[in-house]
Design an enzyme around this catalytic site. Structure first.
Site, mmCIF file in Angstrom:
data_model
loop_
_atom_site.group_PDB
_atom_site.id
_atom_site.type_symbol
_atom_site.label_atom_id
_atom_site.label_comp_id
_atom_site.label_asym_id
_atom_site.label_seq_id
_atom_site.Cartn_x
_atom_site.Cartn_y
_atom_site.Cartn_z
ATOM 1 N N ASP A 1 0.691 -1.196 0.057
ATOM 2 C CA ASP A 1 0.091 0.003 -0.027
ATOM 3 C C ASP A 1 0.719 1.181 0.040
ATOM 4 O OD1 ASP A 1 -1.941 -1.748 0.032
ATOM 5 O OD2 ASP A 1 -2.785 -1.146 2.076
ATOM 6 N N ARG B 1 -6.109 0.214 1.413
ATOM 7 C CA ARG B 1 -7.065 0.549 2.499
ATOM 8 C C ARG B 1 -7.351 1.964 3.021
ATOM 9 N NH1 ARG B 1 -8.858 -3.327 6.174
ATOM 10 N NH2 ARG B 1 -7.406 -4.744 5.860
ATOM 11 N N HIS C 1 -5.268 -10.415 -4.300
ATOM 12 C CA HIS C 1 -4.066 -10.638 -3.785
ATOM 13 C C HIS C 1 -3.240 -11.162 -4.759
ATOM 14 C CE1 HIS C 1 -6.532 -11.245 0.010
ATOM 15 N NE2 HIS C 1 -5.374 -10.969 0.385
ATOM 16 N N VAL C 2 -3.511 -11.087 -5.841
ATOM 17 C CA VAL C 2 -2.596 -11.301 -7.266
ATOM 18 C C VAL C 2 -1.715 -10.191 -7.101
ATOM 19 C CG1 VAL C 2 -2.470 -10.848 -9.672
ATOM 20 C CG2 VAL C 2 -4.437 -12.072 -8.706
ATOM 21 N N GLN C 3 -2.129 -8.998 -6.540
ATOM 22 C CA GLN C 3 -1.053 -7.666 -6.433
ATOM 23 C C GLN C 3 0.073 -8.016 -5.261
ATOM 24 O OE1 GLN C 3 -3.837 -3.882 -6.399
ATOM 25 N NE2 GLN C 3 -4.895 -5.814 -5.884
HETATM 26 O O1 F6P Z 1 -2.084 -4.249 4.110
HETATM 27 C C1 F6P Z 1 -1.808 -4.573 2.854
HETATM 28 C C2 F6P Z 1 -2.973 -5.242 2.315
HETATM 29 O O2 F6P Z 1 -2.667 -5.705 0.892
HETATM 30 C C3 F6P Z 1 -4.347 -3.939 2.119
HETATM 31 O O3 F6P Z 1 -4.250 -3.285 0.917
HETATM 32 C C4 F6P Z 1 -5.603 -4.767 1.848
HETATM 33 O O4 F6P Z 1 -6.819 -4.420 2.464
HETATM 34 C C5 F6P Z 1 -4.889 -5.959 2.906
HETATM 35 O O5 F6P Z 1 -3.777 -6.273 3.166
HETATM 36 C C6 F6P Z 1 -5.658 -7.287 2.790
HETATM 37 O O6 F6P Z 1 -5.703 -8.325 4.048
HETATM 38 P P1 F6P Z 1 -5.689 -9.757 3.974
HETATM 39 O O7 F6P Z 1 -4.546 -10.338 3.225
HETATM 40 O O8 F6P Z 1 -5.640 -10.013 5.318
HETATM 41 O O9 F6P Z 1 -7.092 -10.032 3.473
#
Ligand code: F6P
Length: 342
Positions: free
Chosen positions: A127, A171, A271-273
């Site tokens: 982020d 976020r 989560h691909v990112q």
């Molecule tokens: O904190 C990094 C982040 O990738 C945020 O952009 C995202 O909201 C969050 O983690 C997702 O978290 P999790 O993998 O626990 O669902």
């Protein structure tokens, strides 16, 4: 010297490069020993560790994820959490800790530092919202992945004359959305820092169609409509009190269809990112952070965090870095108005 290393919070491309940098320098230059603490603060609470030596970090530079595992365990929500962590450090003979994490993990590190634990922080998050540093590693990889996705979505949007909404992570801050949106030539970019007017977004969609082009709209998961509520998948929260985001993209595509009569679809990159191999830039930054963390431990410069300022790798007080999260300045965001709807 025996040094513990842990990676906490969400994973992020470059974590293994940091671990490698720490261990290679610590062993080769100072002859230190290392202990890997498994799954972030969970391993520290439950005394789950693995040996960490040069052979165990060979070949990991290019690998995504973290060989140590990660979790969102919050020891401050556990009775005697701090005392239990201190006990693990004692039992394992750990003299100093390197904590690699985002604002939540580093917030716990600050509490431990206040209690006398000798530690150095290393900022990580895709982020890019940790204060005190120009960039965090992982961000560059996430931006590359999101940009490639936007490039691909342009051609399918044009073929079907559809509006395509791309939801990216972010976020509290829209760094990924802004960088990838600009690099990918988005017709609108929506970020948490600026509430958006859904009517205005629909106006941009229609004006883009009038140019005989299909719009691609990039929206950060934490973006909110004006006078509206954050759109979330569900109301459950993690141990740091964060709701699970995602949902704004689908909501926006529905609104676009309803208000403009144009077809709209959403792609949630999720989560691909965070997955896969880090870019060269992230390997570079993560490696330099790892080397600097060892230098800070050597100097006894505890309660600090590694940071990049321009091209220099520096140390900043952890407390100062955590005081303010790094948001996208609105003046920067507004530079790109010229592209919206055109
Ligand atoms: O904190 C990094 C982040 O990738 C945020 O952009 C995202 O909201 C969050 O983690 C997702 O978290 P999790 O993998 O626990 O669902």
């Amino acid at each position: 010297m025996r040094v513990g290393v842990l990676t906490g919070g969400g994973d992020c491309p470059g974590l293994n490069a940091v671990i490698r940098g720490i261990v290679r320098r610590g062993v080769q230059e100072y002859d230190w020993q290392f202990v890997g603490i498994v799954d972030g603060w969970r391993g520290a609470l439950e005394d789950v560790t693995v040996p960490l030596d040069v052979p165990s970090v060979r070949g990991i530079l290019t690998h995504g994820g973290t060989i140590l595992g990660a979790s969102r365990t919050n020891p401050l929500r556990t009775e005697d959490g701090i005392a239990r962590i201190k006990r693990t450090l004692d039992v394992r003979g750990i003299d100093a800790l390197v904590v690699v994490g985002g604002e939540d993990t580093l917030g716990v590190a600050q509490r431990l530092a206040d209690e006398g634990v000798r530690l150095v922080g290393v900022p990580k998050t895709i982020d890019n919202d940790v204060g005190g540093t120009d960039y965090t590693f992982g961000f560059d990889t996430a931006v590359s992945i999101a940009t490639e996705a936007i490039d691909r979505l342009h051609t399918t949007a044009a073929s079907h004359r559809r509006a395509l909404v791309v939801e990216v992570m972010g976020r509290h801050s829209g760094w990924i959305a802004v960088h990838a949106g600009v690099a990918g030539g988005a017709s609108a970019i929506l970020i948490p820092e600026r509430a958006f007017d859904v009517e205005q977004v629909c106006g941009w969609v229609l004006s883009r169609f009038q140019l005989r082009r299909a719009p691609v709209i990039v929206v950060a998961e934490g973006a909110v409509p004006e006078a509206g509520q954050l759109v979330v998948r569900d109301e459950s929260r993690d141990e740091y009190g964060h709701v699970r985001l995602s949902g704004i993209g689908d909501w926006l595509a529905d609104e676009i269809e309803r208000r403009t009569g144009k077809q709209a679809r959403t792609t949630v990159l999720g989560h691909v990112q965070r997955g896969g191999t880090p870019t060269a830039n992230d390997r570079w930054l993560a490696t330099r952070f790892g080397l600097q963390a060892v230098a800070a431990v050597w100097d006894g410069d505890f309660g600090t965090m590694t940071a990049v300022r321009g091209t220099d790798i520096v140390r900043v007080p952890l407390r100062e870095a955590l005081a303010t999260a790094k948001r996208v300045p609105l003046e920067l965001y507004e530079e790109f108005d010229v592209f919206f709807g055109t």
